[in-house]
Design a protein around this motif. Structure first.
Motif, PDB file in Angstrom:
ATOM      1  N   ARG A 138      10.710   4.611  11.826  1.00 51.22           N
ATOM      2  CA  ARG A 138      11.114   4.685  10.358  1.00 51.22           C
ATOM      3  C   ARG A 138      10.586   3.628   9.633  1.00 51.22           C
ATOM      4  O   ARG A 138      10.744   2.298   9.960  1.00 51.22           O
ATOM      5  CB  ARG A 138      12.558   4.942  10.073  1.00 51.22           C
ATOM      6  N   ARG A 139      10.192   3.702   8.268  1.00 51.13           N
ATOM      7  CA  ARG A 139       9.824   2.503   7.602  1.00 51.13           C
ATOM      8  C   ARG A 139      11.098   1.611   7.449  1.00 51.13           C
ATOM      9  O   ARG A 139      10.720   0.287   7.668  1.00 51.13           O
ATOM     10  CB  ARG A 139       9.513   2.975   5.995  1.00 51.13           C
ATOM     11  N   TYR A 140      12.360   2.098   7.070  1.00 52.10           N
ATOM     12  CA  TYR A 140      13.425   1.160   6.969  1.00 52.10           C
ATOM     13  C   TYR A 140      14.705   1.929   7.010  1.00 52.10           C
ATOM     14  O   TYR A 140      14.591   3.114   7.322  1.00 52.10           O
ATOM     15  CB  TYR A 140      13.448   0.341   5.988  1.00 52.10           C
ATOM     16  N   ILE A 195       7.438  -5.075   9.853  1.00 51.79           N
ATOM     17  CA  ILE A 195       8.522  -5.389   8.767  1.00 51.79           C
ATOM     18  C   ILE A 195       8.777  -3.857   8.289  1.00 51.79           C
ATOM     19  O   ILE A 195       9.999  -3.554   7.900  1.00 51.79           O
ATOM     20  CB  ILE A 195       7.658  -6.208   7.808  1.00 51.79           C
ATOM     21  N   HIS A 196       7.817  -3.015   8.152  1.00 50.62           N
ATOM     22  CA  HIS A 196       7.889  -1.432   7.958  1.00 50.62           C
ATOM     23  C   HIS A 196       7.759  -0.985   9.389  1.00 50.62           C
ATOM     24  O   HIS A 196       6.762  -0.964  10.033  1.00 50.62           O
ATOM     25  CB  HIS A 196       7.113  -0.831   6.922  1.00 50.62           C
ATOM     26  N   GLY A 197       9.021  -0.416   9.946  1.00 50.24           N
ATOM     27  CA  GLY A 197       9.214   0.125  11.363  1.00 50.24           C
ATOM     28  C   GLY A 197       8.139   1.327  11.532  1.00 50.24           C
ATOM     29  O   GLY A 197       7.803   1.564  12.955  1.00 50.24           O
ATOM     30  N   ASN A 198       7.559   2.036  10.674  1.00 53.23           N
ATOM     31  CA  ASN A 198       6.562   3.000  11.018  1.00 53.23           C
ATOM     32  C   ASN A 198       5.224   2.724  10.855  1.00 53.23           C
ATOM     33  O   ASN A 198       4.080   3.585  11.085  1.00 53.23           O
ATOM     34  CB  ASN A 198       7.086   4.332  10.060  1.00 53.23           C
ATOM     35  N   GLU A 199       4.837   1.361  10.869  1.00 53.95           N
ATOM     36  CA  GLU A 199       3.375   0.933  10.613  1.00 53.95           C
ATOM     37  C   GLU A 199       2.976   0.405  12.063  1.00 53.95           C
ATOM     38  O   GLU A 199       3.165  -0.759  12.223  1.00 53.95           O
ATOM     39  CB  GLU A 199       3.294  -0.131   9.402  1.00 53.95           C
ATOM     40  N   THR A 200       2.602   1.238  12.632  1.00 53.58           N
ATOM     41  CA  THR A 200       2.492   1.031  14.208  1.00 53.58           C
ATOM     42  C   THR A 200       1.245   0.372  14.699  1.00 53.58           C
ATOM     43  O   THR A 200       1.410  -0.570  15.645  1.00 53.58           O
ATOM     44  CB  THR A 200       2.617   2.309  14.702  1.00 53.58           C
ATOM     45  N   LEU A 206      -1.277  -8.270   4.783  1.00 53.46           N
ATOM     46  CA  LEU A 206      -2.683  -7.569   4.939  1.00 53.46           C
ATOM     47  C   LEU A 206      -2.534  -6.184   5.391  1.00 53.46           C
ATOM     48  O   LEU A 206      -1.519  -5.643   6.080  1.00 53.46           O
ATOM     49  CB  LEU A 206      -3.365  -7.974   6.212  1.00 53.46           C
ATOM     50  N   GLU A 207      -3.005  -5.036   4.306  1.00 53.68           N
ATOM     51  CA  GLU A 207      -2.956  -3.692   4.589  1.00 53.68           C
ATOM     52  C   GLU A 207      -4.042  -3.332   5.600  1.00 53.68           C
ATOM     53  O   GLU A 207      -5.292  -3.466   4.988  1.00 53.68           O
ATOM     54  CB  GLU A 207      -2.903  -3.109   3.253  1.00 53.68           C
ATOM     55  N   LEU A 208      -4.105  -2.671   6.532  1.00 54.73           N
ATOM     56  CA  LEU A 208      -5.229  -2.562   7.570  1.00 54.73           C
ATOM     57  C   LEU A 208      -5.379  -1.224   7.682  1.00 54.73           C
ATOM     58  O   LEU A 208      -6.293  -0.821   8.676  1.00 54.73           O
ATOM     59  CB  LEU A 208      -4.762  -3.330   8.739  1.00 54.73           C
ATOM     60  N   LEU A 235       1.322  -8.322   9.008  1.00 59.19           N
ATOM     61  CA  LEU A 235       0.445  -6.986   9.046  1.00 59.19           C
ATOM     62  C   LEU A 235       1.115  -5.871   9.010  1.00 59.19           C
ATOM     63  O   LEU A 235       2.137  -5.425   9.539  1.00 59.19           O
ATOM     64  CB  LEU A 235      -0.108  -7.126  10.515  1.00 59.19           C
ATOM     65  N   HIS A 236       0.370  -4.977   8.107  1.00 59.37           N
ATOM     66  CA  HIS A 236       0.834  -3.675   7.443  1.00 59.37           C
ATOM     67  C   HIS A 236      -0.235  -2.432   7.681  1.00 59.37           C
ATOM     68  O   HIS A 236      -1.252  -2.962   7.604  1.00 59.37           O
ATOM     69  CB  HIS A 236       1.393  -3.635   6.149  1.00 59.37           C
ATOM     70  N   THR A 237       0.354  -1.239   7.564  1.00 59.35           N
ATOM     71  CA  THR A 237      -0.567  -0.129   7.336  1.00 59.35           C
ATOM     72  C   THR A 237       0.019   0.527   6.097  1.00 59.35           C
ATOM     73  O   THR A 237       1.277   0.411   5.941  1.00 59.35           O
ATOM     74  CB  THR A 237      -0.778   0.584   8.433  1.00 59.35           C
TER      75      THR A 237
END
Ligand SMILES: [Zn+2]
Length: 330
Positions: A100-102, A57-62, A216-218, A152-154
């Protein structure tokens, strides 16, 4: 099935189309894949579970994107058994390709119709498209079916409690104890309960798809390919158990710490300032009397004995959230 190669090149490997699988799969939209068992007549409980997994959903959270690619590959190669109706979503494909995040606006502030308040852009179109897809696909369920969503995020910044769950503001539907058990099994450090509705993806699936939903922030965001996926072993086990309708493992860590959002810090003026150092990690503890943020006409000051700060970011666009003030639930 190499999900990432597919995302980056747009080409499906021909071997995938020919392979004998015990599930049907469908490429529903860019980055969106639906998988379901072939025997759809079978009315056992496992078949009635819907599982939505979203990453990027945020492109840089890989890291979650890489994990999702592994789950898909293992399903296609028979190393992971599919026992649910599974929807895999890569949230912002073009931002993922660009690392990128967005591109123009934060996609995770645009759901539940909030995209209508933005000028047309890649993200507003994507939010609308994902809403349409999910409303169509998830409202076709019967009332006895259940739906879980893990988004799922970081995180961008360091965190004193490295892994945590954000639970959307209260829903009509009762909390599913089995779902909450999965958060324990994921060995998360904290759970944060929102008290007000937000325009996040997990809030949308909860409110519009009747899902049990969580963001979730992982851990910390790194570049694609730079992640050590063993850092994500606990959530990996939980998601694999959910896909295969297996029991969750017993939690090994001490109990999850529980927080609630006391207040959102809103940036509404050009002179908005956060009175924290730039690198202040998530869950930094602030003491009584401390001024957290200020702008013309407004000051955010610690009133209860102590509070914790989450997602402090003075660089957000005007009108958006620049941080959350948390209290601990004991
Ligand atoms: Zn994120």
């Amino acid at each position: 099935m190499d999900y990432l190669a597919f995302l980056f090149t747009g080409k499906l490997p021909s071997a995938v189309r020919e392979r004998q699988l015990d599930f049907h799969w469908e490429h529903v939209d860019e980055g969106v894949m639906l998988l379901q068992g072939k025997n759809t007549q079978q009315k056992n409980t496992q078949q009635q579970q819907n599982l939505i997994l979203s990453a990027g959903i945020h492109g840089n959270e890989t890291a979650p994107i890489e994990l999702m690619a592994e789950w898909l590959q293992d399903l296609f190669e028979g190393r992971l058994q599919l026992k649910v109706r599974l929807l895999l979503i890569l949230g912002n494909p073009e931002a993922i390709r660009q690392g990128r995040r967005y591109l123009e606006n934060d996609l995770n502030r645009m759901f539940s119709g909030a995209h209508q308040g933005f000028a047309l852009c890649d993200e507003s179109r994507r939010a609308q498209r994902l809403e349409q897809l999910l409303m169509t696909m998830m409202t076709a369920q019967t009332p006895s079916q259940s739906c879980w969503h893990y988004d799922l995020h970081t995180a961008i910044r360091a965190s004193l409690l490295p892994t945590f769950a954000l639970i959307p503001a209260p829903a009509q539907q009762a909390t599913d104890a089995h779902f909450r058990q999965s958060l324990d099994a994921a060995e998360l450090d904290a759970v944060v309960y929102h008290r007000e509705k937000a325009a996040t993806f997990s809030q949308f699936t909860q409110d519009y798809c009747g899902a049990q939903s969580v963001t979730l922030e992982l851990g910390k965001a790194k570049a694609l390919g730079d992640n050590d996926l063993t850092d994500f072993a606990a959530i990996d086990r939980v998601i694999r158990a959910a896909i295969s309708a297996q029991q969750f493992a017993r939690r090994q860590k001490s109990s999850i710490r529980r927080f609630e959002v006391l207040q959102s810090i809103l940036k509404s003026q050009d002179d908005f300032q956060l009175h924290l150092h730039d690198q202040a990690p998530n869950f930094s503890c602030l003491q009584h009397g401390q001024v957290i943020a200020s702008e013309t006409g407004r000051r955010y000051q610690v009133e209860p004995k102590q509070v914790w700060i989450l997602f402090p970011n003075a660089q957000v666009k005007k009108g958006l959230r620049a941080g959350l003030i948390l209290g601990e639930l004991v």
